[in-house]
Structures are given as C-alpha cells and as structure tokens.
Design a protein around this motif. Structure first.
Motif, PDB file in Angstrom:
ATOM      1  N   GLU A  39       0.807  -1.223   0.000  1.00  0.00           N
ATOM      2  CA  GLU A  39       0.000   0.000   0.000  1.00  0.00           C
ATOM      3  C   GLU A  39       0.836   1.267   0.000  1.00  0.00           C
ATOM      4  OE1 GLU A  39      -1.155   0.626   4.655  1.00  0.00           O
ATOM      5  OE2 GLU A  39      -2.375  -0.756   3.501  1.00  0.00           O
ATOM      6  N   LYS A  40       2.078   1.202   0.505  1.00  0.00           N
ATOM      7  CA  LYS A  40       2.955   2.378   0.526  1.00  0.00           C
ATOM      8  C   LYS A  40       3.608   2.563  -0.830  1.00  0.00           C
ATOM      9  CE  LYS A  40       4.240   1.931   5.381  1.00  0.00           C
ATOM     10  NZ  LYS A  40       5.373   1.666   6.298  1.00  0.00           N
ATOM     11  N   GLU A  41       3.757   3.808  -1.227  1.00  0.00           N
ATOM     12  CA  GLU A  41       4.468   4.133  -2.458  1.00  0.00           C
ATOM     13  C   GLU A  41       5.954   3.851  -2.260  1.00  0.00           C
ATOM     14  OE1 GLU A  41       3.112   4.945  -5.424  1.00  0.00           O
ATOM     15  OE2 GLU A  41       1.203   4.645  -4.406  1.00  0.00           O
ATOM     16  N   GLY A  42       6.618   3.383  -3.291  1.00  0.00           N
ATOM     17  CA  GLY A  42       8.043   3.103  -3.217  1.00  0.00           C
ATOM     18  C   GLY A  42       8.368   1.762  -2.595  1.00  0.00           C
ATOM     19  N   VAL A  43       7.346   0.973  -2.289  1.00  0.00           N
ATOM     20  CA  VAL A  43       7.546  -0.360  -1.733  1.00  0.00           C
ATOM     21  C   VAL A  43       6.747  -1.334  -2.594  1.00  0.00           C
ATOM     22  CG1 VAL A  43       7.254  -1.845   0.295  1.00  0.00           C
ATOM     23  CG2 VAL A  43       7.741   0.588   0.610  1.00  0.00           C
ATOM     24  N   GLY A  44       7.363  -2.448  -2.946  1.00  0.00           N
ATOM     25  CA  GLY A  44       6.674  -3.428  -3.782  1.00  0.00           C
ATOM     26  C   GLY A  44       6.702  -3.038  -5.246  1.00  0.00           C
ATOM     27  N   LEU A  45       5.860  -3.664  -6.012  1.00  0.00           N
ATOM     28  CA  LEU A  45       5.818  -3.479  -7.459  1.00  0.00           C
ATOM     29  C   LEU A  45       5.399  -2.053  -7.819  1.00  0.00           C
ATOM     30  CD1 LEU A  45       6.072  -5.059 -10.135  1.00  0.00           C
ATOM     31  CD2 LEU A  45       3.652  -5.546  -9.956  1.00  0.00           C
ATOM     32  N   CYS A  46       6.115  -1.463  -8.759  1.00  0.00           N
ATOM     33  CA  CYS A  46       5.779  -0.135  -9.269  1.00  0.00           C
ATOM     34  C   CYS A  46       4.568  -0.281 -10.187  1.00  0.00           C
ATOM     35  CB  CYS A  46       6.975   0.440 -10.022  1.00  0.00           C
ATOM     36  SG  CYS A  46       6.695   2.079 -10.684  1.00  0.00           S
ATOM     37  N   MET A  47       3.524   0.454  -9.929  1.00  0.00           N
ATOM     38  CA  MET A  47       2.274   0.300 -10.679  1.00  0.00           C
ATOM     39  C   MET A  47       2.444   0.607 -12.167  1.00  0.00           C
ATOM     40  SD  MET A  47       0.299  -0.882  -8.416  1.00  0.00           S
ATOM     41  CE  MET A  47      -1.341  -0.772  -9.065  1.00  0.00           C
ATOM     42  N   GLU A  48       3.404   1.483 -12.524  1.00  0.00           N
ATOM     43  CA  GLU A  48       3.623   1.808 -13.927  1.00  0.00           C
ATOM     44  C   GLU A  48       4.222   0.641 -14.717  1.00  0.00           C
ATOM     45  OE1 GLU A  48       4.773   3.966 -11.455  1.00  0.00           O
ATOM     46  OE2 GLU A  48       3.093   5.353 -11.635  1.00  0.00           O
ATOM     47  N   ASP A  49       4.812  -0.338 -14.013  1.00  0.00           N
ATOM     48  CA  ASP A  49       5.398  -1.507 -14.666  1.00  0.00           C
ATOM     49  C   ASP A  49       4.337  -2.525 -15.105  1.00  0.00           C
ATOM     50  OD1 ASP A  49       8.080  -0.764 -14.555  1.00  0.00           O
ATOM     51  OD2 ASP A  49       8.392  -1.677 -12.584  1.00  0.00           O
ATOM     52  N   ILE A  50       3.178  -2.493 -14.497  1.00  0.00           N
ATOM     53  CA  ILE A  50       2.183  -3.545 -14.724  1.00  0.00           C
ATOM     54  C   ILE A  50       1.771  -3.704 -16.188  1.00  0.00           C
ATOM     55  CG2 ILE A  50      -0.192  -4.248 -14.179  1.00  0.00           C
ATOM     56  CD1 ILE A  50       0.483  -3.332 -11.284  1.00  0.00           C
ATOM     57  N   PRO A  51       1.415  -2.634 -16.910  1.00  0.00           N
ATOM     58  CA  PRO A  51       1.048  -2.850 -18.321  1.00  0.00           C
ATOM     59  C   PRO A  51       2.189  -3.454 -19.139  1.00  0.00           C
ATOM     60  CG  PRO A  51       0.478  -0.616 -17.628  1.00  0.00           C
ATOM     61  CD  PRO A  51       1.256  -1.233 -16.516  1.00  0.00           C
ATOM     62  N   TYR A  52       3.416  -3.026 -18.871  1.00  0.00           N
ATOM     63  CA  TYR A  52       4.562  -3.560 -19.602  1.00  0.00           C
ATOM     64  C   TYR A  52       4.809  -5.032 -19.263  1.00  0.00           C
ATOM     65  CZ  TYR A  52       5.654   1.278 -20.813  1.00  0.00           C
ATOM     66  OH  TYR A  52       5.605   2.559 -21.289  1.00  0.00           O
ATOM     67  N   ILE A  53       4.616  -5.395 -18.004  1.00  0.00           N
ATOM     68  CA  ILE A  53       4.771  -6.795 -17.597  1.00  0.00           C
ATOM     69  C   ILE A  53       3.717  -7.653 -18.289  1.00  0.00           C
ATOM     70  CG2 ILE A  53       4.574  -8.401 -15.654  1.00  0.00           C
ATOM     71  CD1 ILE A  53       5.742  -6.117 -13.878  1.00  0.00           C
ATOM     72  N   LEU A  54       2.464  -7.199 -18.260  1.00  0.00           N
ATOM     73  CA  LEU A  54       1.376  -7.960 -18.870  1.00  0.00           C
ATOM     74  C   LEU A  54       1.582  -8.159 -20.368  1.00  0.00           C
ATOM     75  CD1 LEU A  54      -1.679  -6.335 -17.062  1.00  0.00           C
ATOM     76  CD2 LEU A  54      -0.786  -8.639 -16.696  1.00  0.00           C
ATOM     77  N   LYS A  55       2.073  -7.132 -21.040  1.00  0.00           N
ATOM     78  CA  LYS A  55       2.257  -7.195 -22.506  1.00  0.00           C
ATOM     79  C   LYS A  55       3.529  -7.942 -22.907  1.00  0.00           C
ATOM     80  CE  LYS A  55      -0.235  -2.887 -23.111  1.00  0.00           C
ATOM     81  NZ  LYS A  55      -0.105  -1.451 -23.335  1.00  0.00           N
ATOM     82  N   GLY A  56       4.404  -8.240 -21.939  1.00  0.00           N
ATOM     83  CA  GLY A  56       5.626  -8.976 -22.242  1.00  0.00           C
ATOM     84  C   GLY A  56       6.802  -8.102 -22.626  1.00  0.00           C
ATOM     85  N   CYS A  57       6.752  -6.839 -22.271  1.00  0.00           N
ATOM     86  CA  CYS A  57       7.826  -5.908 -22.635  1.00  0.00           C
ATOM     87  C   CYS A  57       9.008  -5.942 -21.667  1.00  0.00           C
ATOM     88  CB  CYS A  57       7.278  -4.477 -22.696  1.00  0.00           C
ATOM     89  SG  CYS A  57       5.973  -4.264 -23.913  1.00  0.00           S
ATOM     90  N   VAL A  58       8.827  -6.558 -20.516  1.00  0.00           N
ATOM     91  CA  VAL A  58       9.881  -6.607 -19.500  1.00  0.00           C
ATOM     92  C   VAL A  58      10.697  -7.883 -19.720  1.00  0.00           C
ATOM     93  CG1 VAL A  58      10.378  -6.662 -17.028  1.00  0.00           C
ATOM     94  CG2 VAL A  58       8.448  -5.320 -17.871  1.00  0.00           C
ATOM     95  N   PRO A  59      12.012  -7.754 -19.901  1.00  0.00           N
ATOM     96  CA  PRO A  59      12.827  -8.935 -20.180  1.00  0.00           C
ATOM     97  C   PRO A  59      12.942  -9.876 -18.979  1.00  0.00           C
ATOM     98  CG  PRO A  59      14.213  -7.012 -19.902  1.00  0.00           C
ATOM     99  CD  PRO A  59      12.792  -6.526 -19.861  1.00  0.00           C
ATOM    100  N   ASP A  60      13.232 -11.124 -19.279  1.00  0.00           N
ATOM    101  CA  ASP A  60      13.441 -12.128 -18.235  1.00  0.00           C
ATOM    102  C   ASP A  60      14.596 -11.698 -17.337  1.00  0.00           C
ATOM    103  OD1 ASP A  60      13.023 -14.543 -16.904  1.00  0.00           O
ATOM    104  OD2 ASP A  60      14.445 -15.612 -18.178  1.00  0.00           O
ATOM    105  N   ARG A  61      14.426 -11.879 -16.060  1.00  0.00           N
ATOM    106  CA  ARG A  61      15.422 -11.562 -15.029  1.00  0.00           C
ATOM    107  C   ARG A  61      15.680 -10.061 -14.853  1.00  0.00           C
ATOM    108  NH1 ARG A  61      16.505 -16.586 -13.897  1.00  0.00           N
ATOM    109  NH2 ARG A  61      17.294 -18.108 -15.348  1.00  0.00           N
ATOM    110  N   TYR A  62      14.795  -9.245 -15.386  1.00  0.00           N
ATOM    111  CA  TYR A  62      14.921  -7.803 -15.187  1.00  0.00           C
ATOM    112  C   TYR A  62      14.689  -7.496 -13.709  1.00  0.00           C
ATOM    113  CZ  TYR A  62      13.827  -2.825 -15.358  1.00  0.00           C
ATOM    114  OH  TYR A  62      13.807  -1.472 -15.141  1.00  0.00           O
ATOM    115  N   GLN A  63      15.527  -6.669 -13.122  1.00  0.00           N
ATOM    116  CA  GLN A  63      15.404  -6.299 -11.711  1.00  0.00           C
ATOM    117  C   GLN A  63      14.415  -5.153 -11.583  1.00  0.00           C
ATOM    118  OE1 GLN A  63      16.961  -7.966  -9.108  1.00  0.00           O
ATOM    119  NE2 GLN A  63      15.580  -6.768  -7.866  1.00  0.00           N
TER     120      GLN A  63
END
Length: 185
Positions: free
Chosen positions: A5-29
């Motif tokens: 629930e806190k900002e800056g902790v956990g998954l960045c919400m802006e990454d979600i569409p890119y993750i879903l579409k497959g734009c994030v490479p394997d083993r990306y930190q």
C-alpha cells in the motif's frame, strides 16, 4: 515482487502494463521507485506470444480480506483494470482456508458450502471484478511435516483449472493477433 500500500515499496504500478504485454525482459530487476520505460536498453518493444502474461493470479488470505486498506483495494482495482484492458485471463486464489474460523474444520471438501465464506468469496470476487467461477479456495501448507493427499488434490485441481482458463484465453485470441505475435519470433 508483490504489491504494497505504501508508495516506493513493492511493485511499481507503472510496470504492470509492460509486464502484462511482455515488454519486460526475463530476469529484469524491478525497481519500486523507477518503472521500466521503452527507452531502457533491454525493453522488448515487440513482444512475442511467449513473452506475454497469459494469466494473473491474485493470492489473498481469506482471513485478511476485510482488513485490506482502501489504498490496497485501489491498487488491486487498478491492476485488475490493466489486466482487463490487456485481455489477460485472471484467477483469484483464497488461501489460509485451514485457519478460517467460518469454515467447517472437519470436512475440507465441503468448505465451499459455508455461508459466511461464500459471502466473503463473492465480496472479494466482485471487488476485483474476477468472475466467481475463476475464484478458488486453497488450503495451503503452513507448518506440516508431511504431505497431505487431500490438500495436494485440491491444489492440483486449482492448477488444472488455471491451465484451462489460460487455454480458453488463447483459444479466444483473434487469429490476426496470434499471427502477429508469433511472427515476431
């Protein structure tokens, strides 16, 4: 990485569409403070079908659903909005059924019939816009030393249902989209 629930902790919400579409490479930190951008050197600008996420599984403790903060509920709804926008299949897994006081502890197979748990299931299913038929209860291992065939059967059943949901998702995908995604391989 989960969400928080806190900002800056956990998954960045802006990454979600890119993750879903497959734009994030394997083993990306993943970085909670800095989302991936199309300018990143390893960003996949034309992901193939194998790069995409085919099913999102929300895993929630049935005992803490009422304790979710409004910020956490808003984040879950935001994620589900992106999931629906991408046309990705989704399931809801409710865990810690063995600790749920509303369920009959003596009969695991009949736990879905408990009225209180059914209302909880319907509430969280509605909250996340996940169809009730894609919502599953899973009794999980917590401190057992031995495998339990009953738990294993339930877990394997849920896994099989998840695979069927993904299969349906892929069958419903427009042929043109499949051809364009497989051609980029």
């Amino acid at each position: 990485m989960g969400i928080h629930e806190k900002e800056g902790v956990g998954l960045c919400m802006e990454d979600i569409p890119y993750i879903l579409k497959g734009c994030v490479p394997d083993r990306y930190q993943l970085n909670p403070n800095r989302p991936i951008t199309p300018n990143h050197p390893t960003f996949i600008s034309s992901p193939s079908l194998k790069d995409r996420i085919h099913c999102v599984a929300y895993v929630l403790d049935i005992n803490s659903i009422q304790d979710l903060s409004s910020k956490m509920v808003a984040k879950l709804k935001q994620i589900q909005k992106e999931v629906l926008k991408c046309g990705t299949a989704c399931v809801l897994l409710l865990t810690n059924m063995d600790n749920c006081s509303t369920l009959p502890q003596d009969n695991f197979l009949n736990m879905a019939k408990a009225m209180t748990s059914q209302s909880q299931i319907m509430d969280v299913s509605k909250m996340l816009s996940v169809p009730i038929y894609n919502t599953f209860m899973v009794e999980n291992y917590t401190s057992e030393w031995e495998l339990d065939p009953l738990k294993d059967t339930q877990i394997l059943f849920v896994l099989r249902q998840m695979l069927r949901i993904v299969d349906d998702f892929l069958e419903d995908m427009p042929l043109e989209e499949i051809e364009s995604l497989t051609a980029s391989n």
